[in-house]
Design an enzyme around this catalytic site. Structure first.
Site, PDB file in Angstrom:
ATOM      1  CG  ASN A 172      -1.559   1.378   1.451  1.00 26.16           C
ATOM      2  OD1 ASN A 172      -2.530   1.688   0.768  1.00 26.16           O
ATOM      3  ND2 ASN A 172      -1.050   2.198   2.376  1.00 26.16           N
ATOM      4  CD  GLU A 173      -1.212   6.071   0.550  1.00 22.40           C
ATOM      5  OE1 GLU A 173      -0.527   6.592   1.444  1.00 22.40           O
ATOM      6  OE2 GLU A 173      -2.322   6.519   0.198  1.00 22.40           O
ATOM      7  CE1 TYR A 240      -8.792   9.151   2.085  1.00 21.74           C
ATOM      8  CE2 TYR A 240      -6.578   8.910   1.216  1.00 21.74           C
ATOM      9  CZ  TYR A 240      -7.645   8.405   1.938  1.00 21.74           C
ATOM     10  OH  TYR A 240      -7.574   7.158   2.506  1.00 21.74           O
ATOM     11  CD  GLU A 296      -5.998   4.343   1.414  1.00 23.78           C
ATOM     12  OE1 GLU A 296      -5.801   5.506   1.811  1.00 23.78           O
ATOM     13  OE2 GLU A 296      -5.250   3.378   1.696  1.00 23.78           O
ATOM     14  CD  GLN A 345      -9.609   3.962   7.111  1.00 23.98           C
ATOM     15  OE1 GLN A 345      -9.829   3.372   8.143  1.00 23.98           O
ATOM     16  NE2 GLN A 345      -8.385   4.214   6.680  1.00 23.98           N
TER      17      GLN A 345
END
Ligand code: AHR
Length: 491
Positions: A172-173, A240, A296, A345
């Protein structure tokens, strides 16, 4: 009057239910307190999972849940989270508040949660601080049915049958919290790690997801596709919606009209991101075999005053509902490339569906948007277009998507972000006549929200403000509204 043109006979791709997916990380009160309270809690639970939360999520047909992170994934060692709970190793959650993680929620608990929710598990492996062997053994532990050390261990821990793990993330990332790697280095690591994510059951393939870019890091997408595209099923994208800057994001409530507009313009930026990352992917994968997995997304504000800054707890208003509606319509329109998306989330963290406080629970405006959209799951996208929007405006005045289900019912979701005026909208169904319409709506002031003392201030309602016309129907959309119409057509 603006017109939404829909052609009920022209399909444009399949809307996988997984684009309405969710994300649960060991972060703040998402897992502990939000989803899992333990078997001995006074809060009603089944095997430790909160009954109220599970029931609410089942009601919106939650399709897939990602776990255990996020940044947490690349410092999570799965073997610490299996076996008798008293003996499980404790660790420090360095990313999220430095709290002690007691590992009482591990693989078995996550699978139990997914089983109660009726959703697919999406497990995210550790590349940053893990090893190939650790990842490989996790996959063996979860999915192998034959005789092996990991199978024996799973059985010794009380689970005889293998689980189905349809989705597995390899890091992840990894450009940031997952190891600060360059794209070239990660692409090589991805190739090596994924080799050992074994497909033990040919009838239940694991869809392997490589760590993709954040925001406009198009170079990362290009390098991954070029060097590792043929080894992956999906490539992730994180984006985001931050109203201002990362150092001063702005609050979830108490915002201005300008903040509202700014936030929504950043939300619809998702459309551009998917187009450009998708165009790069098209160069290496013209048949669109590899999916874009937006695992995300959502709003990210400054935490609620007085709460732990590492817990990322924020309220949720009609502004968030509008972000969700605009984004889910964008995902529908790009369903040929977007295979999955996971809102960040699920509970008590960032743009949550649900907030909890001890035994109390509330459903956020975002939750109701997912309820309005759930009938799109597994439908065929229909060709549609809104005409008459002011082209100078960053955020469309009316934005929509439409799909058709197996019974032939047309599902239309419409977002009207305008703050002041109701908007009449003609819906042109290309000559098809309307037999019956079932409608639902969510609307309210831009900052309307639910609280534990007033948990039903914002919720969905029946919508009947429509009239049949020669060409379809007209509706009137109140300010700050999201509408779902289920339209049955005459044969
Ligand atoms: O969702 C919170 C964090 O945001 C995740 O852990 C990480 O992947 C991202 O930066």
């Amino acid at each position: 009057m603006k017109t939404l043109y829909i052609h009920p006979a022209m399909t444009r791709g399949h809307i996988r239910k997984t684009i309405q997916g969710h994300f649960s990380e060991h972060l703040g009160r998402c897992i502990y307190g939000g989803l899992y309270v333990g078997e001995n809690s006074d809060i009603p639970n089944v095997n430790g999972m909160r009954t109220d939360v599970v029931n609410a999520l089942r009601a919106v047909h939650i399709p897939v849940l990602r776990w255990p992170g996020g940044c947490f994934a690349d410092e999570y060692h799965w073997m610490d989270g299996i076996g008798p709970k008293a003996g499980r190793k404790k660790m420090v959650n360095t990313h999220w508040g430095g709290v002690t993680e007691d590992n009482s929620f591990g693989t078995h608990e996550f699978m139990e949660l997914c089983s109660q929710l009726g959703c697919a598990p999406y497990v995210n492996g550790n590349v940053g601080s893990g090893s190939v062997r650790e990842m490989s053994e996790w996959v063996e532990y979860m999915t192998f049915e034959g005789v092996s050390p990991m199978t024996e261990l799973r059985k010794a821990n009380g689970h005889e049958a293998a689980w189905d793990v349809p989705f597995f993330g390899v890091g992840n990332e990894n450009w940031g919290c997952g190891g600060n790697m360059t794209p070239e280095y990660y692409a090589n690591e991805y190739r090596r790690y994924q080799t050992y994510v074994r497909q033990y059951r040919p009838d239940r393939k694991i869809y392997r997801i490589a760590c993709g870019a954040s925001d406009e890091n198009y170079a990362w997408t290009r390098t991954l596709m070029e060097n590792a595209g043929r080894y992956m099923d999906g490539l992730s994208l994180h984006y985001y919606t931050v109203p201002h800057t990362w150092s001063a994001k702005g609050q979830a409530l108490g915002f201005t009209r300008e903040d509202y507009d700014e936030t929504l313009s950043k939300a619809v930026f998702m459309d551009r991101l998917i187009r450009i990352h998708g165009a790069i992917m098209d160069q290496y994968d013209p048949d669109r075999r590899v999916g874009l997995v937006v695992d995300e997304w959502g709003t990210w504000y400054d935490v609620e005053p007085g709460t732990n800054p590492g817990f990322l707890y924020q309220q949720n208003s009609m502004r968030d509902a509008m972000v969700a509606a605009l984004t889910l319509n964008v995902f529908n329109q790009h369903c040929e490339r977007v295979h999955m998306a996971n809102l960040a989330q699920l509970v008590n963290v960032l743009q949550s569906m649900i907030l909890t406080e001890g035994p109390r629970m509330l459903l956020t405006p975002t939750y109701y948007v997912f309820k309005l959209f759930m009938d799109h799951q597994e439908n065929e996208l229909l060709l549609s277009e809104v005409q008459g929007n002011d082209s100078a405006s960053a955020v469309p005045e009316v934005q929509a998507s439409a799909s058709i289900d197996q019974a032939g019912t047309v599902h239309i979701t419409i977002a009207h972000p305008g703050l002041d005026q109701s908007e009449p909208l003609a819906i042109d169904l290309s000559g098809y006549r309307v037999r019956e319409v079932r409608g639902s709506i969510l609307h309210g002031a831009m900052d309307a929200h639910n609280t534990f003392d007033c948990p039903d201030a914002v919720h969905d309602k029946n919508f009947s403000d429509w009239t049949a016309t020669e060409r379809g129907l007209t509706v009137t959309l109140p300010p700050v509204s999201v509408v779902h119409l289920a339209v049955t057509l005459d044969d």
